[in-house]
Design a protein around this motif. Structure first.
Motif, PDB file in Angstrom:
ATOM      1  N   ALA A 126      26.434  16.267 -31.713  1.00  0.00           N
ATOM      2  CA  ALA A 126      25.995  16.550 -33.085  1.00  0.00           C
ATOM      3  C   ALA A 126      26.428  15.426 -34.018  1.00  0.00           C
ATOM      4  O   ALA A 126      25.657  14.963 -34.865  1.00  0.00           O
ATOM      5  N   GLU A 127      27.664  14.945 -33.821  1.00  0.00           N
ATOM      6  CA  GLU A 127      28.171  13.876 -34.693  1.00  0.00           C
ATOM      7  C   GLU A 127      27.314  12.623 -34.593  1.00  0.00           C
ATOM      8  O   GLU A 127      26.907  12.036 -35.607  1.00  0.00           O
ATOM      9  N   LYS A 128      27.020  12.210 -33.352  1.00  0.00           N
ATOM     10  CA  LYS A 128      26.244  10.974 -33.168  1.00  0.00           C
ATOM     11  C   LYS A 128      24.813  11.149 -33.673  1.00  0.00           C
ATOM     12  O   LYS A 128      24.220  10.208 -34.235  1.00  0.00           O
ATOM     13  N   THR A 129      24.260  12.339 -33.474  1.00  0.00           N
ATOM     14  CA  THR A 129      22.901  12.587 -33.956  1.00  0.00           C
ATOM     15  C   THR A 129      22.871  12.582 -35.483  1.00  0.00           C
ATOM     16  O   THR A 129      21.967  11.989 -36.099  1.00  0.00           O
ATOM     17  N   ALA A 130      23.862  13.206 -36.089  1.00  0.00           N
ATOM     18  CA  ALA A 130      23.929  13.235 -37.557  1.00  0.00           C
ATOM     19  C   ALA A 130      24.163  11.827 -38.110  1.00  0.00           C
ATOM     20  O   ALA A 130      23.631  11.484 -39.174  1.00  0.00           O
ATOM     21  N   ASP A 131      24.941  11.011 -37.379  1.00  0.00           N
ATOM     22  CA  ASP A 131      25.130   9.604 -37.801  1.00  0.00           C
ATOM     23  C   ASP A 131      23.773   8.900 -37.870  1.00  0.00           C
ATOM     24  O   ASP A 131      23.477   8.186 -38.833  1.00  0.00           O
ATOM     25  N   LEU A 132      22.961   9.111 -36.825  1.00  0.00           N
ATOM     26  CA  LEU A 132      21.642   8.478 -36.769  1.00  0.00           C
ATOM     27  C   LEU A 132      20.743   8.977 -37.914  1.00  0.00           C
ATOM     28  O   LEU A 132      20.070   8.203 -38.584  1.00  0.00           O
ATOM     29  N   VAL A 133      20.781  10.288 -38.130  1.00  0.00           N
ATOM     30  CA  VAL A 133      19.963  10.881 -39.191  1.00  0.00           C
ATOM     31  C   VAL A 133      20.386  10.322 -40.554  1.00  0.00           C
ATOM     32  O   VAL A 133      19.542   9.937 -41.378  1.00  0.00           O
ATOM     33  N   CYS A 134      21.685  10.242 -40.784  1.00  0.00           N
ATOM     34  CA  CYS A 134      22.203   9.714 -42.056  1.00  0.00           C
ATOM     35  C   CYS A 134      21.772   8.260 -42.237  1.00  0.00           C
ATOM     36  O   CYS A 134      21.363   7.851 -43.328  1.00  0.00           O
ATOM     37  N   GLN A 135      21.871   7.499 -41.162  1.00  0.00           N
ATOM     38  CA  GLN A 135      21.496   6.088 -41.212  1.00  0.00           C
ATOM     39  C   GLN A 135      20.012   5.952 -41.551  1.00  0.00           C
ATOM     40  O   GLN A 135      19.621   5.141 -42.385  1.00  0.00           O
ATOM     41  N   LYS A 136      19.199   6.778 -40.938  1.00  0.00           N
ATOM     42  CA  LYS A 136      17.748   6.725 -41.202  1.00  0.00           C
ATOM     43  C   LYS A 136      17.425   7.046 -42.659  1.00  0.00           C
ATOM     44  O   LYS A 136      16.508   6.469 -43.240  1.00  0.00           O
ATOM     45  N   LEU A 137      18.183   7.973 -43.236  1.00  0.00           N
ATOM     46  CA  LEU A 137      17.871   8.412 -44.590  1.00  0.00           C
ATOM     47  C   LEU A 137      18.722   7.708 -45.651  1.00  0.00           C
ATOM     48  O   LEU A 137      18.626   8.016 -46.834  1.00  0.00           O
ATOM     49  N   GLY A 138      19.577   6.787 -45.214  1.00  0.00           N
ATOM     50  CA  GLY A 138      20.418   6.072 -46.174  1.00  0.00           C
ATOM     51  C   GLY A 138      21.422   6.978 -46.877  1.00  0.00           C
ATOM     52  O   GLY A 138      21.741   6.793 -48.043  1.00  0.00           O
ATOM     53  N   TRP A 139      21.899   7.967 -46.160  1.00  0.00           N
ATOM     54  CA  TRP A 139      22.833   8.958 -46.729  1.00  0.00           C
ATOM     55  C   TRP A 139      24.221   8.674 -46.162  1.00  0.00           C
ATOM     56  O   TRP A 139      24.418   8.738 -44.948  1.00  0.00           O
ATOM     57  N   GLN A 140      25.155   8.338 -47.042  1.00  0.00           N
ATOM     58  CA  GLN A 140      26.450   7.883 -46.536  1.00  0.00           C
ATOM     59  C   GLN A 140      27.531   8.939 -46.664  1.00  0.00           C
ATOM     60  O   GLN A 140      28.186   9.051 -47.698  1.00  0.00           O
ATOM     61  N   ARG A 141      27.674   9.736 -45.632  1.00  0.00           N
ATOM     62  CA  ARG A 141      28.758  10.725 -45.587  1.00  0.00           C
ATOM     63  C   ARG A 141      29.328  10.716 -44.176  1.00  0.00           C
ATOM     64  O   ARG A 141      28.593  10.658 -43.209  1.00  0.00           O
ATOM     65  N   ALA A 142      30.646  10.801 -44.109  1.00  0.00           N
ATOM     66  CA  ALA A 142      31.287  10.745 -42.799  1.00  0.00           C
ATOM     67  C   ALA A 142      31.379  12.141 -42.185  1.00  0.00           C
ATOM     68  O   ALA A 142      31.406  13.144 -42.888  1.00  0.00           O
ATOM     69  N   CYS A 143      31.425  12.168 -40.862  1.00  0.00           N
ATOM     70  CA  CYS A 143      31.573  13.424 -40.123  1.00  0.00           C
ATOM     71  C   CYS A 143      32.995  13.959 -40.287  1.00  0.00           C
ATOM     72  O   CYS A 143      33.962  13.221 -40.179  1.00  0.00           O
ATOM     73  N   GLU A 144      33.115  15.257 -40.530  1.00  0.00           N
ATOM     74  CA  GLU A 144      34.448  15.864 -40.645  1.00  0.00           C
ATOM     75  C   GLU A 144      34.635  17.027 -39.683  1.00  0.00           C
ATOM     76  O   GLU A 144      35.601  17.782 -39.791  1.00  0.00           O
ATOM     77  N   THR A 145      33.692  17.191 -38.752  1.00  0.00           N
ATOM     78  CA  THR A 145      33.736  18.409 -37.932  1.00  0.00           C
ATOM     79  C   THR A 145      34.930  18.467 -36.981  1.00  0.00           C
ATOM     80  O   THR A 145      35.283  19.549 -36.528  1.00  0.00           O
ATOM     81  N   ALA A 146      35.543  17.313 -36.683  1.00  0.00           N
ATOM     82  CA  ALA A 146      36.689  17.343 -35.771  1.00  0.00           C
ATOM     83  C   ALA A 146      37.961  17.759 -36.497  1.00  0.00           C
ATOM     84  O   ALA A 146      38.981  18.030 -35.870  1.00  0.00           O
ATOM     85  N   GLN A 147      37.901  17.812 -37.820  1.00  0.00           N
ATOM     86  CA  GLN A 147      39.137  17.985 -38.585  1.00  0.00           C
ATOM     87  C   GLN A 147      39.453  19.416 -38.982  1.00  0.00           C
ATOM     88  O   GLN A 147      40.601  19.743 -39.270  1.00  0.00           O
ATOM     89  N   HIS A 148      38.434  20.277 -39.043  1.00  0.00           N
ATOM     90  CA  HIS A 148      38.681  21.625 -39.564  1.00  0.00           C
ATOM     91  C   HIS A 148      38.368  22.690 -38.513  1.00  0.00           C
ATOM     92  O   HIS A 148      37.362  22.582 -37.818  1.00  0.00           O
ATOM     93  N   PRO A 149      39.202  23.737 -38.434  1.00  0.00           N
ATOM     94  CA  PRO A 149      38.855  24.841 -37.530  1.00  0.00           C
ATOM     95  C   PRO A 149      37.513  25.450 -37.941  1.00  0.00           C
ATOM     96  O   PRO A 149      37.181  25.488 -39.127  1.00  0.00           O
ATOM     97  N   LEU A 150      36.750  25.901 -36.960  1.00  0.00           N
ATOM     98  CA  LEU A 150      35.457  26.529 -37.251  1.00  0.00           C
ATOM     99  C   LEU A 150      35.686  27.881 -37.934  1.00  0.00           C
ATOM    100  O   LEU A 150      36.722  28.515 -37.746  1.00  0.00           O
ATOM    101  N   ALA A 151      34.689  28.312 -38.691  1.00  0.00           N
ATOM    102  CA  ALA A 151      34.753  29.638 -39.315  1.00  0.00           C
ATOM    103  C   ALA A 151      34.765  30.704 -38.225  1.00  0.00           C
ATOM    104  O   ALA A 151      34.255  30.479 -37.122  1.00  0.00           O
ATOM    105  N   ASP A 152      35.340  31.866 -38.525  1.00  0.00           N
ATOM    106  CA  ASP A 152      35.333  32.985 -37.578  1.00  0.00           C
ATOM    107  C   ASP A 152      33.882  33.295 -37.194  1.00  0.00           C
ATOM    108  O   ASP A 152      33.017  33.393 -38.060  1.00  0.00           O
ATOM    109  N   TYR A 153      33.651  33.460 -35.890  1.00  0.00           N
ATOM    110  CA  TYR A 153      32.261  33.609 -35.432  1.00  0.00           C
ATOM    111  C   TYR A 153      31.551  34.825 -36.031  1.00  0.00           C
ATOM    112  O   TYR A 153      30.334  34.813 -36.199  1.00  0.00           O
ATOM    113  N   HIS A 154      32.322  35.872 -36.376  1.00  0.00           N
ATOM    114  CA  HIS A 154      31.690  37.059 -36.977  1.00  0.00           C
ATOM    115  C   HIS A 154      30.935  36.695 -38.262  1.00  0.00           C
ATOM    116  O   HIS A 154      29.980  37.362 -38.638  1.00  0.00           O
TER     117      HIS A 154
END
Lengths: 256, 402
Positions: free
Chosen positions: B370-398
């Motif tokens: 997902a990170e690499k795909t989102a990097d590509l998507v951001c690059q294509k659209l000129g949107w500069q935001r870094a991935c943070e998904t490795a840094q935060h615990p996921l929300a409770d699945y419920h």
């Protein structure tokens, strides 16, 4: 698995969102040792692409594929066709009761999952706590660098709520799975919070001990036993509270 | 805009500050993780999935959080990716993982012969590996075949497939992503110059057609990526490659048990809840919508399971099921991100703008896919935001349902 195929008629509940329900019959040649979910998936793949149903893991760890099979709540991924019919027989497939039907065999689990969340339900527990308190814990030599743990038994399939006569008459009743969750949480961490959530007229005291939940649970949760044990814990807490200094604030417990 | 201002700079400013939108087709692990990643980077995300969450390959995965050791000899790149993501997922997705570690056990001389390469390979890939005295391993896992000749411990784990997908989806929803399950994509929408600008779908609950529009569409349908891309007239060389899994009525070990050998049929036995699950086989199919469970493969799994844990010979089977891996074949000049998964920008390969495909990979590596795909998507659209998904615990699945 046998070589002999059976011909089985599947009578499937159909319903568009907001539409009138009806039944459609599909006749399939099946291996009797196939699972009901395999037959449902084949009906969708080869006979009718409009059929909707929920499923994910196909081996009883996710809880998505609960349905009523010949009127009985079943986890369809582990229910063999031979266990519910015979060659030439008919299998009726309906969505779970006591949940809103979205379409066909799909019910809305949203309210139930949010109640489970409010109960503090935790999907992973230390190995000993994950088992029922009356069981011998599964063997585990503790040479793991931390205490062994496992995913707990409740897979939130909703079968216990579908079968429960009390849930059928009272939409506010939180139901067996939520009460079993409160018990599981209380056993691991005996705090007042879980007592307060369970000790409520839409909680522990709505159950009228039909024990149907334990009968249909595909995962060994034994919700009925947990509800009865939780009642003991609540009564014990009430007796103890007589000897506790009274709190000036009146308790205002909310159900899960 | 001030008179005399640079119109290009103004356009650039607008591009960089207007919220971009994305459609993700598919709500398996990759789709859910991608929806979370894009939503967290500020995209307005719409997920379109024909069934329930994780109702294709993802839900039916074996449930093994790979340490990477399984691939450390044959595919070091995949192994390194696995151990890195294993360490991240155990931090952010603890809510649905039994983290008890795993053993690799040798059953014969050929297995023993593989051991030095395995040990070295694991170390080279940064996988914590430790040889365990056989008697100690048998004391820790009494159900293991008493004839094992060697045992190595690695940080494997077992996870709950649906809840892992739901945790990513819940996190995506908390960042505003919208999930449309039971919506079947039937075609792509094109703008006046032929760029893809959305999808046509059918709401299967109501039987009603519905269109979704966005700046970019990502095909995250795994084993079905070829079929979905076909609707845009594009060929993606993905081969659905199923394998069988067999679940037993008894949890016979606490750890994941792997056979110490090159990846083979029935070489992994893992605990899950009260069960043990053995897998798997590997063969190609054309059509992944319905794959029968072949009795001869179930029998083969049963034999392999009993080699690792003899008592399984007499334990009742609880379930048997097929899961179709998305295996990438062919020699397409796709933008290769790693040997484990691929991300195709169809603008560079087929001059179809507005569509990206991500496929391949494994459950363990879904977050980095997902990170690499989102990097590509951001690059294509000129949107500069870094991935943070490795840094935060996921929300409770419920909270997927909140």
């Amino acid at each position: 698995m046998t070589e002999q195929l059976w011909q089985v008629h599947f009578k499937v509940h159909r319903q568009r969102t907001g539409g009138k329900p009806y039944v459609r019959t599909f006749t399939l040649d099946v291996d009797p040792e196939e699972y009901i979910l395999d037959a449902v998936e084949r009906i969708w793949a080869l006979h009718d692409r409009t059929l909707t149903y929920r499923h994910a893991c196909h081996h009883s760890t996710c809880g998505a594929c609960g349905m009523r099979v010949n009127g009985r709540e079943k986890l369809t991924c582990i229910t063999t066709i031979s266990s519910v019919t015979q060659n030439g027989g008919t299998v009726r497939i309906d969505p779970l009761r006591n949940f809103p039907v979205v379409s066909d065999l799909v019910v809305d689990m949203g309210n139930f999952f949010l109640r489970m969340d409010r109960s503090g339900f935790n999907s992973v527990a230390p190995l000993a706590a994950a088992c029922l308190p009356y069981e011998q814990p599964l063997t585990a030599e503790n040479s793991i660098d931390h205490e062994p743990e496992r995913l707990v038994d409740c897979i939130e399939c909703g079968l216990c709520i579908s079968v429960c006569p009390a849930a059928n008459t009272d939409k506010e009743y939180v139901g067996p799975a939520v009460l079993a969750s409160l018990h599981l949480m209380y056993v691991q961490n005996p705090t007042q919070e879980f007592i307060d959530q369970a000790d409520h007229h839409t909680g522990l005291w709505r159950c009228h001990s039909a024990y149907e939940c334990t009968e249909v649970c595909p995962s060994g949760v034994d919700p009925a036993w947990r509800i009865m044990d939780m009642r003991k814990k609540v009564m014990s807490d009430r007796i103890k509270s007589i000897f506790r200094p009274r709190s000036s604030e009146k308790k205002n417990a909310q159900p899960a | 805009m001030e008179e005399g201002g640079d119109p290009h700079a103004e356009l650039d400013r607008i591009m960089k500050t207007t919220q971009p939108s994305a459609i993700v087709i598919g709500a398996g692990f990759t789709g859910c993780a991608l929806a979370y990643d894009l939503a967290q980077r500020g995209f307005a995300v719409t997920v379109v999935e024909r069934g329930e969450l994780a109702s294709g390959t993802s839900g039916r995965t074996h449930g093994l959080l790979h340490s990477g050791a399984r691939y450390c000899v044959t595919d070091a790149e995949a192994a390194i990716e696995c151990i890195q993501e294993n360490m991240i997922l155990r931090r952010i997705a603890k809510q649905c993982i039994e983290y008890n570690g795993g053993y690799f056990v040798a059953l014969d001389d050929a297995d023993l012969g593989y051991a030095p390469a395995f040990f070295q390979g694991a170390q080279n890939c940064g996988i914590p590996v430790e040889e365990i005295d056989v008697q100690r391993a048998l004391a820790a896992e009494p159900a293991l075949n008493p004839k094992i000749l060697a045992a190595y411990q690695v940080p494997d784990a077992a996870f709950d497939p649906l809840r892992l997908a739901m945790a990513f989806a819940a996190s995506a929803r908390q960042h505003g992503a919208k999930f449309n399950t039971f919506h079947d994509v039937v075609g792509f929408l094109r703008d006046g110059i032929g760029n893809i600008c959305g999808v046509s779908a059918v709401n299967r609950h109501a039987g009603q057609p519905v269109d979704f529009r966005a700046d970019i569409t990502i095909n995250a349908t795994g084993a079905w990526a070829g079929k979905v891309a076909e609707m845009a007239g594009i060929s993606v060389p993905v081969r659905p490659t199923p394998g069988v899994m067999v679940a037993y009525e008894k949890r016979v070990t606490q750890r994941v048990i792997n056979r110490l050998c090159e990846p083979d049929d029935g070489d992994i036995l893992l605990p899950q809840r009260r069960m043990a699950v053995i897998g798997t086989t590997s063969f190609e199919v054309e059509e992944a919508d319905y794959i029968p469970v072949y009795p001869d493969q179930v029998k083969q799994m049963h034999q392999r399971a009993a080699l690792l844990v003899p008592e399984l010979e007499n334990i009742k089977m609880r379930g048997a099921y097929m899961s179709a891996r998305p295996l990438i074949g062919g020699l397409m000049s796709g933008r290769s991100l790693s040997r484990t998964f691929k991300c195709y920008d169809h603008q560079t390969d087929e001059e179809v703008n507005g569509l990206v495909t991500v496929t391949g990979g494994k459950a363990t590596t879904c977050r980095v896919m997902a990170e690499k795909t989102a990097d590509l998507v951001c690059q294509k659209l000129g949107w500069q935001r870094a991935c943070e998904t490795a840094q935060h615990p996921l929300a409770d699945y419920h909270l997927y349902y909140s």
